[in-house]
Scaffold this motif. Sequence first.
Motif, short mmCIF file in Angstrom:
data_model
loop_
_atom_site.label_atom_id
_atom_site.label_comp_id
_atom_site.label_asym_id
_atom_site.label_seq_id
_atom_site.Cartn_x
_atom_site.Cartn_y
_atom_site.Cartn_z
N TYR A 1 0.81 -1.23 0.00
CA TYR A 1 0.00 0.00 0.00
C TYR A 1 0.84 1.27 0.00
O TYR A 1 0.31 2.37 0.00
CB TYR A 1 -0.92 0.03 1.23
CG TYR A 1 -1.86 -1.15 1.36
CD1 TYR A 1 -2.17 -1.96 0.26
CD2 TYR A 1 -2.45 -1.46 2.58
CE1 TYR A 1 -3.03 -3.04 0.39
CE2 TYR A 1 -3.31 -2.53 2.70
CZ TYR A 1 -3.59 -3.33 1.61
OH TYR A 1 -4.43 -4.39 1.74
N ALA B 1 0.38 3.81 -2.87
CA ALA B 1 -0.95 4.42 -2.81
C ALA B 1 -1.01 5.45 -1.66
O ALA B 1 -1.63 6.51 -1.79
CB ALA B 1 -2.01 3.35 -2.61
N TRP B 2 -0.35 5.11 -0.55
CA TRP B 2 -0.30 6.05 0.59
C TRP B 2 0.36 7.35 0.18
O TRP B 2 -0.19 8.44 0.37
CB TRP B 2 0.42 5.39 1.78
CG TRP B 2 1.09 6.37 2.69
CD1 TRP B 2 2.43 6.59 2.82
CD2 TRP B 2 0.44 7.31 3.56
NE1 TRP B 2 2.67 7.60 3.72
CE2 TRP B 2 1.46 8.07 4.19
CE3 TRP B 2 -0.89 7.60 3.86
CZ2 TRP B 2 1.19 9.08 5.10
CZ3 TRP B 2 -1.15 8.62 4.77
CH2 TRP B 2 -0.13 9.34 5.38
N SER C 1 -1.63 9.56 -2.01
CA SER C 1 -2.84 10.15 -1.41
C SER C 1 -2.56 11.43 -0.63
O SER C 1 -3.49 12.18 -0.29
CB SER C 1 -3.51 9.13 -0.48
OG SER C 1 -2.79 9.02 0.75
N ALA D 1 -3.56 15.31 -1.93
CA ALA D 1 -5.00 15.66 -1.85
C ALA D 1 -5.38 15.97 -0.40
O ALA D 1 -6.16 16.90 -0.14
CB ALA D 1 -5.84 14.51 -2.40
N ASP D 2 -4.82 15.20 0.55
CA ASP D 2 -5.10 15.48 1.96
C ASP D 2 -4.55 16.85 2.37
O ASP D 2 -5.18 17.59 3.13
CB ASP D 2 -4.50 14.39 2.86
CG ASP D 2 -5.37 13.12 2.88
OD1 ASP D 2 -6.49 13.17 2.34
OD2 ASP D 2 -4.90 12.10 3.43
N ARG E 1 -8.57 10.50 8.57
CA ARG E 1 -8.30 9.70 7.37
C ARG E 1 -6.79 9.50 7.17
O ARG E 1 -6.32 8.39 6.89
CB ARG E 1 -8.90 10.46 6.18
CG ARG E 1 -8.71 9.81 4.83
CD ARG E 1 -9.56 10.54 3.82
NE ARG E 1 -8.96 11.79 3.37
CZ ARG E 1 -9.63 12.80 2.81
NH1 ARG E 1 -10.94 12.75 2.69
NH2 ARG E 1 -9.00 13.87 2.40
N SER E 2 -6.02 10.58 7.33
CA SER E 2 -4.57 10.49 7.12
C SER E 2 -3.93 9.52 8.11
O SER E 2 -3.10 8.69 7.75
CB SER E 2 -3.94 11.88 7.24
OG SER E 2 -2.54 11.80 7.10
N ARG F 1 -4.94 5.89 7.30
CA ARG F 1 -4.24 5.39 6.09
C ARG F 1 -2.77 5.09 6.38
O ARG F 1 -2.22 4.12 5.90
CB ARG F 1 -4.36 6.41 4.96
CG ARG F 1 -5.72 6.39 4.32
CD ARG F 1 -5.83 7.44 3.24
NE ARG F 1 -7.14 7.36 2.59
CZ ARG F 1 -7.59 8.25 1.73
NH1 ARG F 1 -6.84 9.29 1.39
NH2 ARG F 1 -8.78 8.11 1.18
#
Length: 334
Positions: free
Chosen positions: A206, A209-210, A213, A216-217, A239-240, A243
Motif C-alpha cells: 500500500y 498508494a499512501w 494520497s 490531496a489530503d 483519514r490520514s 491510512r
Amino acid sequence: MSREAAARAGTNIALVKYWGKRDASLNLPAAGSLSLTLAELGTTTHVRFDDRLDRDEVQLNGVAADERTARRVAKFLDLVRAQAGLSARAHVRSRNQVPTAAGLASSASAFAALALAATRAAGLEVTPLELSVLARRGSGSAARSIYGGLVEMQPGTRADGVDAGAHPLLPPDAWDLRLCVAITATGAKAIGSTEAMDHTARTSPYYAAWIASVDADLAAARAAIAARDLRALGVVTERSALRMHACAMAADPAVVYWNPATLAALQTVHELRAGGVPVYATMDAGPHVKALCVQADSDVVQRALAATAGVLSVLVAAPGPGVTLLPADAEGAL
Ligand code: PMV
C-alpha cells in the motif's frame, strides 16, 4: 572559547502524516505533511561549545543520555560545526516537558530546540527556513516545530534538500483548537519511526498508494484551515492517520502500534461525534490517541477519554509558539 545558548520548542502532532523518506541519509520526506505545534509539551535545551572537551556530552532530563541518543546528537552537532567552521565539542543539556514514562517524548521538539540553541551557540545567523531544513536532519517532524500553530512541511524537489523545510500556515492564537492526548501505555515505542518507515516503504503493497494520497489530503487540510472548518480538517486528520497505520500494518512483517485501549479511545471519539461533539482522532508511531476539538469541547472530550477502558491519563494541549531563544542562564533549570 566558550559559546552558549538555550532554546525551547513545543512538540507537534501531524494532522496530515509524514510516513516515508525520499532520501534516508539526508532525511528527506517522500511527501509533505501538516501539523499543530503544542504549547504545553516540549523540550528546553542548552548548548555550550567548549574547546576543552574531547567529546560531546549529552544530558537528558538530568542524566547522561544513552549511547544511541548521544551519537544522534553528536551527528547533528557535526552539521552545525561544519556550517560554522567550528571544531569544539559541546555540553548539551535537555529537558522534556512531558510527563516521564508517558511514551510521548518527542524527537520533534528535541531537534527543533537543539537546532536553535546549537546554531546560536556556534555564532551562526540562520533564517527560520534554514533552521527548519537543519532541524529536519535530526528528525523529519522537527522541521515543523520551528513554527507555532498550524504548519506545513514541503518535501522539496532538490537532491540536496535545501528546499525541504516547513512554513507557518496559521498562528497559534488564530484558532481555539485543543488536542486531548489519551495516554494508553507507558514506556518506549516498539519500533522507531525511521526503521518502521523504511520497512513500510520496502514491504507494504500500500506504500505507493499512501504516498500518492498525501497531496490531496494536504490541499483539503489547507482549505479547511483557511475556512476554520474543524469538521473538514478533522475528516482529513482521521483519514490520514488511519491510512498511515493501514499502510504500516500491511508491511511484512506488520508494524502494529495499537493496543486495545487505542481502539477503545478511537471508539470513544466516534461515540462523542455521533452525540454531536466535533472531535477527530489521530495516532502516531505509538498507541496513544490524540483527539482534535475546539477549546469549548475539550472538557467533555477529556472526561470521556479518561473514562475509557485502558486509558491511563489525558493531557490537554493548546496550540503553541514556534521555537524560541531563552536566556543562556536558563541552564540552571536543566
Ligand atoms: O520525525 P520522525 O522521524 O520521528 O517521524 C514522525 C512520524 C509520525 O509522527 C508518525 C508522523 C508525523 O508526521 O509526525
